[in-house]
Design an enzyme around this catalytic site. Structure first.
Site, mmCIF file in Angstrom:
data_model
loop_
_atom_site.group_PDB
_atom_site.id
_atom_site.type_symbol
_atom_site.label_atom_id
_atom_site.label_comp_id
_atom_site.label_asym_id
_atom_site.label_seq_id
_atom_site.Cartn_x
_atom_site.Cartn_y
_atom_site.Cartn_z
ATOM 1 N N GLY A 18 93.182 37.199 -4.837
ATOM 2 C CA GLY A 18 91.638 38.533 -4.225
ATOM 3 C C GLY A 18 92.404 39.898 -4.934
ATOM 4 O O GLY A 18 92.644 40.180 -6.136
ATOM 5 N N SER A 19 93.214 40.726 -4.231
ATOM 6 C CA SER A 19 93.700 42.062 -4.170
ATOM 7 C C SER A 19 94.883 41.883 -5.815
ATOM 8 O O SER A 19 95.821 42.341 -6.551
ATOM 9 C CB SER A 19 94.011 42.758 -3.367
ATOM 10 O OG SER A 19 94.894 42.418 -3.059
ATOM 11 N N CYS A 20 95.425 39.855 -4.901
ATOM 12 C CA CYS A 20 97.065 40.056 -6.214
ATOM 13 C C CYS A 20 96.821 39.753 -7.030
ATOM 14 O O CYS A 20 95.595 39.027 -7.661
ATOM 15 C CB CYS A 20 97.066 38.446 -5.011
ATOM 16 S SG CYS A 20 98.067 38.615 -2.958
ATOM 17 N N VAL A 21 97.473 39.455 -7.815
ATOM 18 C CA VAL A 21 97.681 39.706 -9.201
ATOM 19 C C VAL A 21 98.405 38.166 -9.929
ATOM 20 O O VAL A 21 99.758 38.208 -9.556
ATOM 21 C CB VAL A 21 98.249 41.144 -10.205
ATOM 22 C CG1 VAL A 21 97.814 40.165 -11.732
ATOM 23 C CG2 VAL A 21 96.914 41.609 -9.804
ATOM 24 N N GLY A 75 93.772 40.866 -8.901
ATOM 25 C CA GLY A 75 93.844 42.632 -9.078
ATOM 26 C C GLY A 75 92.440 42.255 -8.400
ATOM 27 O O GLY A 75 91.704 43.841 -9.389
#
Lengths: 200, 158
Positions: free
Chosen positions: B26-29, B92
């Site tokens: 999700g917001s992780c890369v 991200g």
């Protein structure tokens, strides 16, 4: 598991029980007094990876409403609904299960989350004699792991997370879901202290 | 073929063959580094730009400002050459809408990684970042192929 953390989890579980009781009553009222069964709440300290399974399979589609809590007990609250439940819920509230989630559906979902979470918070505030302020609810519909990890990232959690989790389900239609509360660790210590348990 | 899942905060490196998989970005890369000649590839599942809250950090892959150098080190130990490394990344995104209070961690992660890669002199050759959808990333170390999956869409090659 130490004695102290057992105690902490017991307190949280009780808070979760009452909070979720209120939240479920609010949801039931919203659904025309449909009978909702509360699953016994759990309070746990889990690793981040372990917490991923809270909302079903990592790649399953879920709807999530997220609210940041500020005030006496800061933290993060989320209402997580499997996609089938999102559909049943919207079908009930809007008259027909939507093919696609547009603004109308998402803002309905947002309002459901708002009602459920603020009921939870009201009970929590009353019990702990603190003031709690919910943020504007944010909504997402996507892969469970992506949604949940975005919540955890926003909370900037450490490797281990304290979570109070409660599930609910209806008898007839498929509406079930999870309410998760992640208290900020510092505030949690303060709260337990105020309840006379901090120095144990 | 070996399939290795890269969970949040982890760095995994494979040589010659196998697939590295990051789900639920999700917001992780998901950051990929690849030495094509030596066929050594690594993936990090980056959670936050930096360890803002402090505290012990046993997982360099968790933060953008520690992930790149840690992964380069692990890959070098297996025989990769730093000057041959190329980077790709996906993730991200900002999944949540409406709520004014949801911070854009995804964008911060992407920008922090771009800075780290530039500082390390590693070219970023492809990326599929930002937006509002969750992603799954699969990297085939044997062929160098990178695929990005989004719910309800055909996979895209990166």
């Amino acid at each position: 598991m130490t004695y102290e953390s057992d105690f902490k989890l017991d307190v949280l579980k009780e808070l979760g029980n009452i909070g979720a009781g209120h939240a479920t009553t609010a949801l039931s009222t919203l659904l025309g007094n449909k009978k909702l069964t509360l699953v016994v709440p759990e309070a746990m300290i889990v690793g981040m990876q372990e917490s991923m399974s809270l909302c079903g399979g990592p790649e399953s589609l879920v709807g999530a409403i997220y609210i940041r809590v500020s005030g006496g007990l800061c933290g993060h609250m989320a209402l997580l609904l499997p996609y089938e439940s999102v559909q049943s819920l919207l079908g009930y509230l809007l008259g027909a299960a939507p093919q696609e989630l547009r603004d109308m559906e998402l803002s309905t979902l947002q309002e459901v989350g708002n009602i459920v979470v603020t009921s939870y918070l009201n009970a929590l505030a009353e019990m702990t004699n603190t003031q709690l302020f919910p943020s504007v609810p944010a909504v997402a519909v996507d892969m469970a792991a992506a949604v949940w990890s975005s919540i955890l990232a926003g909370a900037e959690v450490a490797d281990y997370i304290t979570i109070v989790q409660t599930g609910f389900q209806t008898d007839a239609e498929i509406i079930d879901g999870t309410i998760a509360f992640i208290p900020d660790e510092e505030d949690l210590a303060k709260l337990l202290g105020a309840l006379g348990m901090g120095e144990l | 073929m070996e399939e290795v899942f890269v969970n949040i905060g982890e760095i995994k490196v494979l040589a010659q063959e196998g697939r590295l998989v990051a789900i639920g970005l999700g917001s992780c890369v998901g950051l990929i580094l690849y030495d094509e000649l030596a066929k050594i590839g690594g993936m990090a599942h980056v959670f936050l730009p930096t360890n803002r809250k402090g505290g012990a950090n046993q997982h360099p892959g968790k933060f953008a400002d520690t992930a790149v150098s840690a992964m380069v080190e692990q890959m070098a130990a297996m025989g990769a050459q730093k000057r041959r490394l190329k980077a790709k990344m996906a993730g991200g995104s900002q999944l949540f809408s409406y709520g004014a209070s949801v911070m854009d961690v995804g964008r911060q992660n992407v920008e922090a990684l771009q800075r780290e890669l530039q500082a390390a002199g590693i070219p970023l050759v492809a990326s599929d970042v930002l937006g509002s959808r969750g992603r799954k990333l699969i990297f085939d170390v044997g062929t160098g192929q990178v695929l990005v999956f989004v719910i309800g869409q055909e996979p895209v090659e990166l």
